[in-house]
Structures are given as structure tokens and as C-alpha cells.
Design an enzyme around this catalytic site. Structure first.
Site, PDB file in Angstrom:
ATOM      1  N   ASP A   1      57.586  26.722  -6.928  1.00  0.00           N
ATOM      2  CA  ASP A   1      57.794  27.009  -8.348  1.00  0.00           C
ATOM      3  C   ASP A   1      59.292  27.095  -8.652  1.00  0.00           C
ATOM      4  OD1 ASP A   1      55.117  27.185  -8.230  1.00  0.00           O
ATOM      5  OD2 ASP A   1      54.955  29.254  -8.980  1.00  0.00           O
ATOM      6  N   ALA A   2      60.023  27.679  -7.720  1.00  0.00           N
ATOM      7  CA  ALA A   2      61.460  27.871  -7.941  1.00  0.00           C
ATOM      8  C   ALA A   2      62.172  26.528  -8.049  1.00  0.00           C
ATOM      9  CB  ALA A   2      62.061  28.691  -6.809  1.00  0.00           C
ATOM     10  N   GLU A   3      61.770  25.607  -7.182  1.00  0.00           N
ATOM     11  CA  GLU A   3      62.375  24.277  -7.193  1.00  0.00           C
ATOM     12  C   GLU A   3      62.043  23.579  -8.520  1.00  0.00           C
ATOM     13  OE1 GLU A   3      64.446  20.962  -5.507  1.00  0.00           O
ATOM     14  OE2 GLU A   3      64.473  23.128  -5.234  1.00  0.00           O
TER      15      GLU A   3
ATOM     16  N   ASP B   1      61.375  25.046 -11.352  1.00  0.00           N
ATOM     17  CA  ASP B   1      62.167  25.704 -12.400  1.00  0.00           C
ATOM     18  C   ASP B   1      63.605  25.192 -12.411  1.00  0.00           C
ATOM     19  OD1 ASP B   1      60.007  27.123 -13.138  1.00  0.00           O
ATOM     20  OD2 ASP B   1      60.596  28.995 -12.149  1.00  0.00           O
TER      21      ASP B   1
ATOM     22  N   LEU C   1      25.083  16.430 -28.029  1.00  0.00           N
ATOM     23  CA  LEU C   1      24.117  16.020 -27.010  1.00  0.00           C
ATOM     24  C   LEU C   1      22.771  16.704 -27.227  1.00  0.00           C
ATOM     25  CD1 LEU C   1      26.339  16.410 -23.812  1.00  0.00           C
ATOM     26  CD2 LEU C   1      25.456  14.252 -24.697  1.00  0.00           C
TER      27      LEU C   1
ATOM     28  N   GLU D   1      27.736  15.190 -14.458  1.00  0.00           N
ATOM     29  CA  GLU D   1      28.966  15.985 -14.420  1.00  0.00           C
ATOM     30  C   GLU D   1      28.711  17.375 -14.991  1.00  0.00           C
ATOM     31  OE1 GLU D   1      31.186  13.954 -18.216  1.00  0.00           O
ATOM     32  OE2 GLU D   1      31.358  12.879 -16.329  1.00  0.00           O
TER      33      GLU D   1
ATOM     34  N   LYS E   1      28.649  20.476 -17.390  1.00  0.00           N
ATOM     35  CA  LYS E   1      28.815  20.667 -18.830  1.00  0.00           C
ATOM     36  C   LYS E   1      29.733  21.864 -18.994  1.00  0.00           C
ATOM     37  CE  LYS E   1      26.337  20.760 -23.192  1.00  0.00           C
ATOM     38  NZ  LYS E   1      27.127  21.759 -23.897  1.00  0.00           N
TER      39      LYS E   1
ATOM     40  N   ASP F   1      31.942  24.753 -20.615  1.00  0.00           N
ATOM     41  CA  ASP F   1      31.712  25.614 -21.769  1.00  0.00           C
ATOM     42  C   ASP F   1      33.037  25.965 -22.429  1.00  0.00           C
ATOM     43  OD1 ASP F   1      30.131  26.897 -23.520  1.00  0.00           O
ATOM     44  OD2 ASP F   1      29.601  28.569 -22.206  1.00  0.00           O
TER      45      ASP F   1
ATOM     46  N   ARG G   1      36.947  18.842 -32.368  1.00  0.00           N
ATOM     47  CA  ARG G   1      35.801  18.003 -32.689  1.00  0.00           C
ATOM     48  C   ARG G   1      35.378  18.242 -34.142  1.00  0.00           C
ATOM     49  NH1 ARG G   1      30.288  18.988 -32.733  1.00  0.00           N
ATOM     50  NH2 ARG G   1      29.044  17.111 -32.532  1.00  0.00           N
TER      51      ARG G   1
ATOM     52  N   TYR H   1      36.454  13.664 -20.489  1.00  0.00           N
ATOM     53  CA  TYR H   1      35.171  13.078 -20.088  1.00  0.00           C
ATOM     54  C   TYR H   1      34.662  11.982 -21.019  1.00  0.00           C
ATOM     55  CZ  TYR H   1      33.730  16.758 -23.379  1.00  0.00           C
ATOM     56  OH  TYR H   1      33.627  17.573 -24.458  1.00  0.00           O
TER      57      TYR H   1
ATOM     58  N   LYS I   1      20.565  21.929 -19.270  1.00  0.00           N
ATOM     59  CA  LYS I   1      21.169  23.270 -19.252  1.00  0.00           C
ATOM     60  C   LYS I   1      20.680  24.095 -18.065  1.00  0.00           C
ATOM     61  CE  LYS I   1      22.659  24.589 -23.120  1.00  0.00           C
ATOM     62  NZ  LYS I   1      23.665  24.606 -24.093  1.00  0.00           N
TER      63      LYS I   1
ATOM     64  N   CYS J   1      37.324  64.725 -21.328  1.00  0.00           N
ATOM     65  CA  CYS J   1      37.289  63.759 -20.225  1.00  0.00           C
ATOM     66  C   CYS J   1      36.244  64.172 -19.191  1.00  0.00           C
ATOM     67  CB  CYS J   1      38.668  63.682 -19.580  1.00  0.00           C
ATOM     68  SG  CYS J   1      38.706  62.697 -18.078  1.00  0.00           S
TER      69      CYS J   1
ATOM     70  N   CYS K   1      38.287  65.302 -15.869  1.00  0.00           N
ATOM     71  CA  CYS K   1      39.150  66.482 -15.766  1.00  0.00           C
ATOM     72  C   CYS K   1      38.949  67.473 -16.910  1.00  0.00           C
ATOM     73  CB  CYS K   1      40.616  66.062 -15.696  1.00  0.00           C
ATOM     74  SG  CYS K   1      41.246  65.430 -17.257  1.00  0.00           S
TER      75      CYS K   1
ATOM     76  N   CYS L   1      41.816  59.749 -22.178  1.00  0.00           N
ATOM     77  CA  CYS L   1      42.056  61.104 -21.697  1.00  0.00           C
ATOM     78  C   CYS L   1      43.559  61.335 -21.769  1.00  0.00           C
ATOM     79  CB  CYS L   1      41.564  61.222 -20.262  1.00  0.00           C
ATOM     80  SG  CYS L   1      42.246  62.652 -19.418  1.00  0.00           S
TER      81      CYS L   1
ATOM     82  N   CYS M   1      45.278  63.766 -14.775  1.00  0.00           N
ATOM     83  CA  CYS M   1      43.840  63.521 -14.570  1.00  0.00           C
ATOM     84  C   CYS M   1      43.658  62.721 -13.280  1.00  0.00           C
ATOM     85  CB  CYS M   1      43.277  62.737 -15.754  1.00  0.00           C
ATOM     86  SG  CYS M   1      41.569  62.188 -15.508  1.00  0.00           S
TER      87      CYS M   1
HETATM   88  S1  IVH Z   1      30.012  14.075 -23.464  1.00  0.00           S
HETATM   89  C1  IVH Z   1      28.470  11.439 -26.469  1.00  0.00           C
HETATM   90  N1  IVH Z   1      30.550  15.480 -21.306  1.00  0.00           N
HETATM   91  O1  IVH Z   1      29.027  19.408 -24.901  1.00  0.00           O
HETATM   92  C2  IVH Z   1      28.791  12.449 -25.464  1.00  0.00           C
HETATM   93  N2  IVH Z   1      30.291  16.630 -23.355  1.00  0.00           N
HETATM   94  O2  IVH Z   1      26.634  19.324 -26.581  1.00  0.00           O
HETATM   95  C3  IVH Z   1      29.251  13.709 -26.027  1.00  0.00           C
HETATM   96  N3  IVH Z   1      30.602  19.041 -23.176  1.00  0.00           N
HETATM   97  O3  IVH Z   1      30.559  18.473 -27.898  1.00  0.00           O
HETATM   98  C4  IVH Z   1      29.983  14.567 -25.149  1.00  0.00           C
HETATM   99  N4  IVH Z   1      31.039  19.095 -21.032  1.00  0.00           N
HETATM  100  O4  IVH Z   1      31.871  19.919 -26.239  1.00  0.00           O
HETATM  101  C5  IVH Z   1      30.307  15.513 -22.630  1.00  0.00           C
HETATM  102  N5  IVH Z   1      31.042  16.587 -19.325  1.00  0.00           N
HETATM  103  C6  IVH Z   1      30.809  16.617 -20.644  1.00  0.00           C
HETATM  104  C7  IVH Z   1      30.808  17.819 -21.370  1.00  0.00           C
HETATM  105  C8  IVH Z   1      30.530  17.777 -22.726  1.00  0.00           C
HETATM  106  C9  IVH Z   1      30.916  19.811 -22.133  1.00  0.00           C
HETATM  107  C10 IVH Z   1      30.361  19.554 -24.547  1.00  0.00           C
HETATM  108  C11 IVH Z   1      31.153  18.888 -25.613  1.00  0.00           C
HETATM  109  C12 IVH Z   1      30.141  18.343 -26.581  1.00  0.00           C
HETATM  110  C13 IVH Z   1      28.964  19.189 -26.284  1.00  0.00           C
HETATM  111  C14 IVH Z   1      27.701  18.482 -26.663  1.00  0.00           C
END
Ligand code: IVH
Length: 665
Positions: free
Chosen positions: A31-33, A35, A81, A112, A114, A116, A135, A226, A314, A408, A411, A426, A431
Site C-alpha cells: 500500500d505504501a508503494e 501511495d 428477472l 452465476e 445473484k 444483492d 437501473r 454481468y 432464489k 445500568c 453497575c 450508562c 462501569c
Molecule cells: S442479469 C436480463 N445477473 O437481479 C438480465 N442480474 O431481478 C437482467 N442481479 O436487476 C439482469 N445479480 O439487479 C443479472 N448475476 C446477475 C445478477 C443480477 C443480481 C439483479 C439485478 C437485476 C435483478 C433482477
């Protein structure tokens, strides 16, 4: 080498190393390098401002706050989706696709995680990041370019490699905040009395939708790409190839993607990811299954809001319903009382849960949680389980509301909630729940500076019962210290000497050392300058305190509450008996500077800044940290920065150090 070449070479090196660090998670230099390279570039750019370009690594932070976000239409809508919840949904999805394609052969899917987080789109023109947006409703989003620029894993310029970069490239992906960063952020917010984020996704969304990019910059957001919108002049054959190509350009893609042929392989990998989920440091709520081949995707087509060629499978919820049997108050290391629900044990995603946090009184009130209630409990990754909401339909009238105690539970001292804060605390510094943290602060550099009295030693002293109160420190003997783990006779003696020396530390630092909430070094100095002795400060009323410039209601209330705790007064009495300074060393010497406000900036040659501030105060003046119209003088030392500029702008008198010294004679 010309300056231009030097700058370009530094940028290339920095981009390369940032990519190794933030995208590949595989740094090559320290990190130093890094920086050092960064500051070298920064300094060259400061000397040659006309050579600064928007894609320079120095340009990630610092945009001015906006009033509102502009909106933008996505050139290709950002779809959503459909969801699958069980294996049969996947079998049906696959069957629909096979029917549309009129085939019996196994389809190649990419599975892949999903993620969050929050979906965004990045637009690169000739390889330079130009516009970024949310989006939104899929058709129109908000322009958040400035905020996205602060995310280190988003390249400001794409690497030009074997695949030439499209003239215009739109990539989509998810911005996330990892779980450790989320917890850290919430802890900080709790300390600052700000409302907590419910989960990492809300925290990521809240951080991205900040009008002030400097706030976004402080949140360690990350992004995985993605999807693709427009990619002018470039045709990808399939999703895997697309991901690998953009990865080559420097964009971050998720390493957990996998090519799976047929539903059996898809479902097997879904299960595998479900197990890996526990150990990821970011949240995923399922998998996304996509037909790999782009030609097939086009053939299969889309519905209004979602593609037919992809589906989200899911994971089972991490929420369960159970009953609260009791609510208790837990006292944290800094004195915060956290209400904790004790519940009928319930299995959530494989883990037995019988306790969940209710965060604070406001959360209890907002969710109207009562003892006896049936509640939805959530467990996410390593996050402490929490009560999400009450199942009101299951109430039978026997439920009892809960209020945090005003004493508390550890104490028995009084508990206070200061105006504007979420937490109840407290008030007793001794305490047992807070003693260790308190003593660590007491001994720290800016406080009593007791060298050698570090964390490990404090833990031992308290655990062995040698220190039950701050003043006990001064009764510990060399023999007792030398008897502790990893403590030689010599170091024991050094600590005794440091304790002895701490008795000469001036009162403002003693006040700071007490750890009164909201009383930092600066405020401690203000208080001591005003009251002159701890005795006087102890007796100060809310009205006395609020009179003082720079002391607001929160500080005033906190100080009054602190000194109204009998146990604190006793601790102070014992510290006084031990020989600590309880009077200010210099009372006001004169009134030369009466009513005048000074700001010091840059490095002074002949005195420290805090000494200079003390001098001003001893002559009846006021020292402040920031320049405003009310500032009378700004004293400018070496390497002075923006404060000097601001002073010039506002027409405030600027003094050199010599001129200042002449003034004080
Ligand atoms: S593809 C047409 N890939 O899920 C394809 N979405 O429910 C649309 N999301 O709005 C998205 N991981 O926010 C895709 N590996 C992934 C994802 C992903 C999370 C979210 C994304 C999308 C929502 C759809």
C-alpha cells in the site's frame, strides 16, 4: 522523459496496480508503494493542472455535491428477472426454452451468483468511463457518474488489449457493499446517533444515491459486471466470452460463474453456491441462470420486463418466525445499552437462533415489538440475527411493551439518552462493562499518554482485578506489573514512571481522558479555558455550558449528565488524590485578543499549533478550526492549504508566523 510521459507512466502503473488490488484481489506492491506513486502523480498534476484528465486515478474523489440527480434513458432497457423457488421451476424454465428452440438437446447455461445490491449501467466511450446510472425503473435511471467514479473496482479507463475496445460500451452490473464494511458502517452510525441501514443492499443503495460524492467515497463499495447494453462494433458469441472479454478490459466479473450443461448440472451448482454463500463476505440471495449462447438468447426473446432466456433461482429465506420470551439490555464496551430479544430457539438456514438484536429503543418503538410477540427473525451471513417485524395477527393481548431500564444492568448507574442520539448509555466511566475501553482511551497518546499501557496490559489488569477504577492504576506496584504475562521488570518500571509523569499532564487532557461523550481534545480545551478547574466544570449547569461558543446542546447535556453521576465524581476525587492536575496551568494572562478569532493553518516553524491556540486563548482570544466571515485572523504556516485560500476569498486578514509573534510581543 517529458512531464507528459512521466504522468502517463505513473497513471499506467497506478491503473495496473489498482486493478491487481481491487479487481483481481491479488496485489503486487505494498500500500505504501502505491501511495508513493499516487502522491508523485498528484504532485505533478498540481504543478501542471492543464495535464489533468478525467480518467486520471487522482480524479476518483472530490466532485462538488449535487442538488438533484439528472435522469437518463437507457438505450436498451435494463430488464428484471423472473424468480424460481424450487427445482421444478427450473425444469419448467428449461422445458419452455427447449420448446421454443424446438430441440431436445441439453442447453448450455451460465449459472452465476445473484448479487444483492443495486443494478447500475456504466457507459465507456473510447474506453473512458463517461456516464453511470442506476437501473431506475429499467427504462429511465438516475445519473450517478460522480458517485460511481469513487468505486475503486470500476476502471476510469479500460485496458486496451487483444480485443480492441468498442467505441461505445454499456456494461451492467451490481454495486454491493460487503458484509464486514456494512457492519463497520452501521457501528459508526450507531455511535453517531444516525439511523442504521437494515442490510448491506440498503447501505449500498443509500451510499450510491448520495448527492455528495465525498460521502460515497468513504463507503468501500464494489461492483461486479454481468450484462451488456450496446457494444458498438463488437459481437460477442456468448455470455462466458463476454465476461472474459470485459474482464480483460479491466472490469470486475464474478469468479463464481460456471458453465452448466442441462438442468441437472444447473441445480447441482445452485446447491453448491448455496453452501458457499455462508462463507462469502458479500450477500447473494440466489443464482441467476442464463442461456450462454447470444444467438439462442435472441431467438428465445424477451417479455415486457424480463427475458425468457434467464431466470433467478432464489435461495430459501433466511427468515423464520418465532416468539419473544423476554427482552434484556446488554451493555456494550462503550456503555451503549442494546436491547436483545430472547426467543424460542428456531433453526434459520441451518443455524439455531435464540437471541436477536433489537438495535435500540427507537427500533423497538418503530416496529412496536413487545415481550410475548411472534416475530420475523432474520439471519444474514455473519450478521447478528435481528428482529425484522412483528406478526401482528398472532397477538392475543398478553404481550408487554418494553422500555430500556434507566439503571445500568451491570453497575446500577444512571442511563441517559442524549438528545439526537439513538443509543441509551450508562454514564459511569468505571462501569465494569466499559472499564477496559475507557482505560485504553485514558492512557492513549492524546489523553494521559501512559506509554506501555496498551490493550493487552489493560485487559490483564482488569481481568486480574488489579484495576477496578481509573485511579487504581496509580496504586499498582512494580511487582504486580512484573508478575503479569510478557512483562519484564524493566518495562514494569517504565510504566510506573509513565504513570508518575502523567500526573503533570495539563487539565485539558485530563478532561479529554475522562472519555465524556462528545468531549474531544478541542472541546476539552474550550471547557478548561472557560472554567479553569475541574471543580468549576463539575458545577457547571446546562445554561453555563451552552453559553460557551462552540458548545452545543449535545455537548452541554453530555457534560451535565457525566458529572451528575455519583460514581464519576468519586472516580475523579480518587484521581485528584492520586495527584492528577485538576486546575488549568495558565489562567487568562491578558485580553489583547479579547473577542478575536484566530485560525491556524499549515505548519508553524517555532511552535506547535495547539501551543499557538493556547497562547491566543491565554490572551482572551478564540482559536477555531475553520475559516468563516467571523474569523479575524488566519495565521499561515508552511504548506498551508485551502484555509488560506478561503481566507483570501473572504478578505480575512492573513498573518505570517512572524507577524503573529510580533502581535503577541
Ligand atoms: S442479469 C436480463 N445477473 O437481479 C438480465 N442480474 O431481478 C437482467 N442481479 O436487476 C439482469 N445479480 O439487479 C443479472 N448475476 C446477475 C445478477 C443480477 C443480481 C439483479 C439485478 C437485476 C435483478 C433482477
Amino acid at each position: 522523459m517529458s512531464i507528459e510521459d512521466k504522468i502517463q507512466s505513473l497513471r499506467n502503473q497506478l491503473n495496473y496496480h489498482a486493478h491487481r488490488y481491487y479487481v483481481l484481489d491479488d496485489p503486487e506492491i505494498s500500500d505504501a508503494e502505491y501511495d508513493r506513486l499516487y502522491y508523485e502523480l498528484l504532485s505533478l498534476e498540481q504543478q501542471h493542472p492543464h495535464l489533468v484528465t478525467p480518467d486520471s486515478p487522482t480524479q476518483r474523489v472530490g466532485g462538488a455535491p449535487l442538488d438533484v440527480f439528472n435522469t437518463i434513458s437507457h438505450s436498451i432497457p435494463m430488464l428484471s428477472l423472473d424468480n424460481a423457488f424450487e427445482d421444478s421451476d427450473i425444469i419448467d424454465f428449461d422445458a419452455r426454452i427447449k420448446k421454443l428452440l424446438e430441440t431436445d438437446a441439453d442447453i448450455e447455461y451460465v449459472v452465476e451468483p445473484k448479487l444483492d445490491g443495486l443494478a447500475v449501467e456504466l457507459v465507456y466511450v473510447n474506453g473512458v468511463f463517461t456516464v453511470g446510472s442506476t437501473r431506475g425503473d429499467g427504462v429511465t435511471g438516475e445519473v450517478i457518474t460522480q458517485n460511481l467514479r469513487t468505486i475503486n473496482s470500476i476502471p476510469l479507463r479500460l485496458f486496451n488489449n487483444a480485443h480492441p475496445i468498442p467505441v461505445r460500451l454499456e456494461v451492467r452490473g451490481e454495486v454491493i457493499l460487503d458484509i464486514p464494511s456494512f457492519e463497520k458502517l452501521n457501528k459508526q452510525r450507531e455511535q453517531d446517533g444516525e439511523p442504521l441501514f437494515a442490510n448491506p443492499r440498503n447501505a449500498a443503495a443509500g451510499s450510491l444515491r448520495q448527492l455528495d460524492p465525498r460521502i460515497t467515497a468513504k463507503r468501500p463499495l464494489d461492483m461486479f459486471c454481468y450484462g451488456v447494453g450496446i457494444a458498438d462494433g463488437f459481437t460477442f458469441q456468448n455470455h462466458i466470452q463476454f465476461l472474459e472479454t470485459i474482464a480483460g478490459w479491466g472490469l470486475k466479473v464474478n469468479p463464481l460463474r460456471k458453465l452448466c450443461k442441462g438442468t441437472r448440472a444447473v441445480i447441482a451448482y445452485y446447491r453448491e453456491l448455496g453452501e458457499m454463500r455462508e462463507n462469502l463476505n458479500y450477500e447473494i440471495d440466489g443464482t441467476v441462470i442464463k442461456v450462454n449462447d447470444f444467438a439462442l438468447q435472441r431467438q428465445i426473446g424477451i417479455k415486457t420486463r424480463s427475458p425468457r432466456w434467464a431466470i433467478a433461482y432464489k435461495f430459501p429465506a433466511r427468515q423464520e418466525v418465532t416468539q419473544i420470551e423476554n427482552i434484556i439490555a446488554q451493555v456494550g464496551r462503550t456503555g451503549t445499552l442494546t436491547p436483545v430479544a430472547i426467543m424460542k430457539s428456531v433453526n434459520i438456514g441451518g443455524v439455531e437462533v435464540s437471541r436477536a438484536t433489537l438495535h435500540n429503543q427507537d427500533e423497538i418503538d418503530k416496529k412496536d415489538v413487545r415481550i410475548g410477540d411472534w416475530v420475523v427473525v432474520q439471519r444474514a451471513g455473519d450478521v447478528i440475527p435481528e428482529v425484522v417485524k412483528v406478526v401482528e395477527s398472532r397477538r392475543d393481548g398478553s404481550e408487554k411493551p418494553y422500555k430500556l431500564p434507566d439503571k445500568c444492568p451491570v453497575c446500577g448507574s444512571h442511563v441517559v439518552r442524549i438528545e439526537g442520539e439513538a443509543a441509551h448509555r450508562c454514564q459511569n466511566i468505571s462501569c465494569p462493562a466499559q472499564l477496559k475501553e475507557g482505560i485504553k482511551h485514558f492512557a492513549s497518546r492524546g489523553a494521559l499518554d501512559i506509554e506501555g499501557l496498551g490493550s493487552k496490559l489493560v485487559e490483564q489488569l482488569v481481568d486480574k482485578g488489579l484495576v477496578k477504577d481509573y485511579a487504581d492504576l496509580y496504586d499498582v506496584s512494580t511487582e504486580q506489573l512484573a508478575g503479569l504475562e510478557r512483562m519484564a521488570e524493566k518495562s514494569a518500571q517504565n510504566i510506573i514512571d509513565a504513570l508518575e509523569q502523567s500526573k503533570r499532564i495539563p487539565l485539558d487532557r485530563v478532561v479529554f481522558a475522562l472519555g465524556i461523550r462528545f468531549v474531544g481534545e478541542h472541546v476539552a480545551r474550550l471547557l478548561v479555558n472557560h472554567f479553569g478547574s475541574l471543580d468549576a466544570l463539575k458545577k457547571a449547569s446546562y445554561d453555563d455550558l451552552i453559553e460557551i461558543h462552540e458548545i452545543g446542546p449535545q455537548i452541554a447535556e453530555s457534560v451535565v449528565e457525566f458529572f451528575s453521576e455519583e460514581k464519576n465524581l468519586r472516580a475523579i476525587q480518587r484521581l485528584q488524590a492520586a495527584g492528577l492536575q485538576m486546575k488549568a496551568e495558565s489562567v487568562v494572562k491578558g485580553d489583547t485578543f479579547s473577542g478575536k478569532t484566530f485560525v491556524f493553518t499549515g505548519t508553524l516553524e517555532t511552535m506547535g499549533r495547539s501551543d499557538a491556540e493556547k497562547l491566543v486563548q491565554s490572551l482572551g482570544g478564540r482559536a477555531s478550526g475553520s475559516v468563516s466571515k467571523k474569523t479575524d485572523y488566519v495565521v499561515v504556516g508552511r504548506d498551508a492549504g485551502s484555509k488560506a485560500d478561503k481566507a483570501r476569498e473572504l478578505g480575512v486578514t492573513i498573518l505570517s508566523e512572524d507577524e503573529f509573534k510580533t502581535m503577541i510581543g
